[in-house]
Design a protein around this motif. Structure first.
Motif, mmCIF file in Angstrom:
data_model
loop_
_atom_site.group_PDB
_atom_site.id
_atom_site.type_symbol
_atom_site.label_atom_id
_atom_site.label_comp_id
_atom_site.label_asym_id
_atom_site.label_seq_id
_atom_site.Cartn_x
_atom_site.Cartn_y
_atom_site.Cartn_z
ATOM 1 N N SER A 20 -67.254 67.210 -71.999
ATOM 2 C CA SER A 20 -67.988 66.192 -71.274
ATOM 3 C C SER A 20 -69.191 66.817 -70.600
ATOM 4 N N SER A 21 -70.126 65.968 -70.190
ATOM 5 C CA SER A 21 -71.321 66.434 -69.505
ATOM 6 C C SER A 21 -71.720 65.424 -68.445
ATOM 7 N N GLN A 33 -73.935 62.851 -66.895
ATOM 8 C CA GLN A 33 -74.973 61.943 -67.385
ATOM 9 C C GLN A 33 -75.786 61.351 -66.245
ATOM 10 N N CYS A 34 -75.236 61.413 -65.012
ATOM 11 C CA CYS A 34 -75.889 60.798 -63.855
ATOM 12 C C CYS A 34 -75.353 61.489 -62.607
ATOM 13 N N LYS A 55 -70.791 56.880 -81.290
ATOM 14 C CA LYS A 55 -71.889 57.291 -80.422
ATOM 15 C C LYS A 55 -72.523 56.034 -79.829
ATOM 16 N N ARG A 80 -75.354 54.362 -76.710
ATOM 17 C CA ARG A 80 -76.512 54.626 -75.854
ATOM 18 C C ARG A 80 -76.276 54.169 -74.423
ATOM 19 N N HIS A 112 -76.300 52.781 -67.441
ATOM 20 C CA HIS A 112 -76.774 54.112 -67.807
ATOM 21 C C HIS A 112 -77.360 54.097 -69.216
ATOM 22 N N LEU A 141 -77.801 56.587 -71.868
ATOM 23 C CA LEU A 141 -77.280 57.920 -72.148
ATOM 24 C C LEU A 141 -78.239 58.763 -72.977
ATOM 25 N N HIS A 142 -79.231 58.137 -73.596
ATOM 26 C CA HIS A 142 -80.241 58.899 -74.344
ATOM 27 C C HIS A 142 -81.263 59.512 -73.398
ATOM 28 N N LYS A 156 -80.934 59.594 -70.067
ATOM 29 C CA LYS A 156 -80.251 60.029 -68.833
ATOM 30 C C LYS A 156 -80.867 59.387 -67.590
#
Length: 142
Positions: free
Chosen positions: A1-2, A4-5, A22, A24, A50, A52-53, A55
């Motif tokens: 995970s990363s 994103q916000c 996937k 967006r 959000h 996600l592309h 950020k």
């Protein structure tokens, strides 16, 4: 995970047609720095969309109300459009938690605010929600 916000939020949601794929757009409720339920239990005062592309995110302030878990309901007339649907969630008045609403926003533009609000009889502040399409109920007899 990363990450994103950087804004603390919970109750993540996506268009259910994109689960396992996937995507967006994602949605969540921002943890309020002004309100809590006591004992460190957070309350939520903004709906976030959000991207996600890029950020980035957009926010809808709930204006003196706190929100709960939400569900994404796809709009059949916007099939194939990832943010083509509706976000449904309960809100409660911060001053009088016996006042609550079901609110509906267009997932494509949450900043436009609720497209519909229905004041409900008392529902305790809760956490989890779901949406069951009518065709599932008809097909399964549940």
């Amino acid at each position: 995970s990363s990450v994103q916000c950087e804004v603390p939020s919970d109750f993540p949601e996506i268009n259910p047609q994109y689960v396992g794929r996937k995507c967006r757009f994602g949605y969540s409720q921002q943890i309020s720095s002004a309100f809590d339920a006591g004992g460190g239990v957070p309350l939520f005062n903004k709906l976030l969309k959000h991207d996600l592309h890029s950020k980035t995110f957009e926010a809808l302030d709930l204006g003196g109300k706190v929100g709960g878990d939400m569900v994404f309901v796809p709009d059949a007339s916007r099939s194939g459009q990832e943010d083509g649907g509706w976000i449904l969630y309960f809100t409660h008045d911060v001053e009088d938690e016996t006042r609550c609403w079901l609110e509906v926003v267009d997932a494509e533009d949450i900043t436009a605010g609720p497209m519909a609000m229905v004041e409900l009889p008392f529902i305790p502040i809760g956490f989890h929600a779901t949406w069951v399409p009518e065709d599932f109920v008809t097909r399964t007899g549940r």
